[in-house]
Write a protein that holds these residues in place. Sequence first.
Motif: not given
Length: 493
Positions: A373-382, A384-398
């Motif tokens: 879900v974009l909303l929670f990824q954006a809030l985490d980024a705002f 300053g938290l590290e992304a929950y999903l690993p880079k490979l999974i992000q590239e597959r699904n986001v």
Amino acid sequence: MTPLSEFIFLSVLGSIFTLIVSTPWRPWLMKRLSQHTIPSFNLFKGFTRSGIVFSDSTNTCNSTCAFNKQKLDTIHDLSDCHEVASSFSTLVQQDGAGCWPPRSNHNEKIWPACLQAYKDIYHEMAPLLPAENASLDDNINERRIFEFRTRFAQLLSQKVDLAEVQRLLQAADAGRWDVFPRDAYNGFYCCVAWCRHAYRWASIPVVRLAQLEKSIALPMELVIPWNSMQSHFGLDSESGNNMSNLVLNFNPAGGYALKINTGLSTLIQSSEEEFARIFQEVEVLGVPIYCSIVESIVTYARGDKESCLEHVRDIKGQLRPLLSSYYDRVHDAKIARSVWLSRVQGFYAWGVGHQNNTNGEWEKFDGLSGNQVLLFQALDAFLGLEAYLPKLIQERNVPLLQRRFCKVVKKHTFRDQLADEGVDGKIKKEFEDIVKRLRVFRSAHRTRAKVYLTQSAPERLPMTAGKSLLKDDMDQSLLFLDQFMVGRLQQTV
């Protein structure tokens, strides 16, 4: 409060939330708790539908959309001033077809002619997907899966002009959106995603026999368009994702489009739709939050900290109705625990893969996850938290433009630059309150997830959509999942 005591407090609070939304005494409890003078209980204020009507009110939907358009226009006007505004505006204009949540046109009558066959096939195959009663007999399930896939493949071969579909997709790749409008593109992407997941499982409820498959050969009519559209969105997965299967599965008027449990009971169909609406409403109610994130970053960069404070404060306030849409839906009265696991969740999984031609390793693809879900990824980024999903999974699904937006937000977040005094101190306090609300939400989600995942589904093995097959028994599986949820809760600081 020590970390351990805070963790226990949040776990108990999550359980209280679950009790409140599932009890028939909910209105009375909410009224009493919202009047309570103890500060902790003031968290409950705003977690009601007071003044807010969701998908069942066209007027409110139109009002929300009009408000969101004003906010989006404001960000578009800032796109030449800061890269975070430019990034979000690009996401809206391209992937969103000029709107957010993305516009998705499911009216096949105005789709390009060569695509209309896909919707015709959906109408024919959708009633054949769900079984009224799940079978525990592998022979019966094997025959059912074979017959469903055979019929699906025949219809695709007979009705789809694949060469014409390819030419149309090539036109889109060349930017010919006059030939293939973006909103129709989004609707078609959703339709192909539905068809692929239906072909993958061939039966709802999902059965053990299908879960144990390691790979699956999909018809080319579902492979070639999918690969083209996945490339367009910057994705690399055989599975659908949160955007393709959920957010885009609503027409501009808010109607639920492609269904899993066609022809079954009202309880099953309403639970399916209510679950899907969570993801769509998060994006509807998330628009003011995205815009406030952008505006807070822009005003901070300009040195206008008073305006920045107001925008960060807005984010905190806007979280209340957004999280309320989750609390108001994820309980037995809206999403029946007796049907969700077997009738809804399984369709969104994937769990098969192929051999990587480059390194020879086996690649397995997981399905949809709330972590996409974009909303929670954006809030985490705002925050300053590290992304929950690993880079490979992000590239597959986001989708790529969503990843870019979150990356730019993380680049320009200013939380760690704030002093403790003056306006800085006030902004820092608002950040802390946002964190508290996210922690309460994640604790409540952890509690509710366990309730839904422990329901009986004897026809299948323990599985989640986002992590595919789990451990051999449910107790081990829940322990495995809980480690992820507890870890993310502890990282939300």
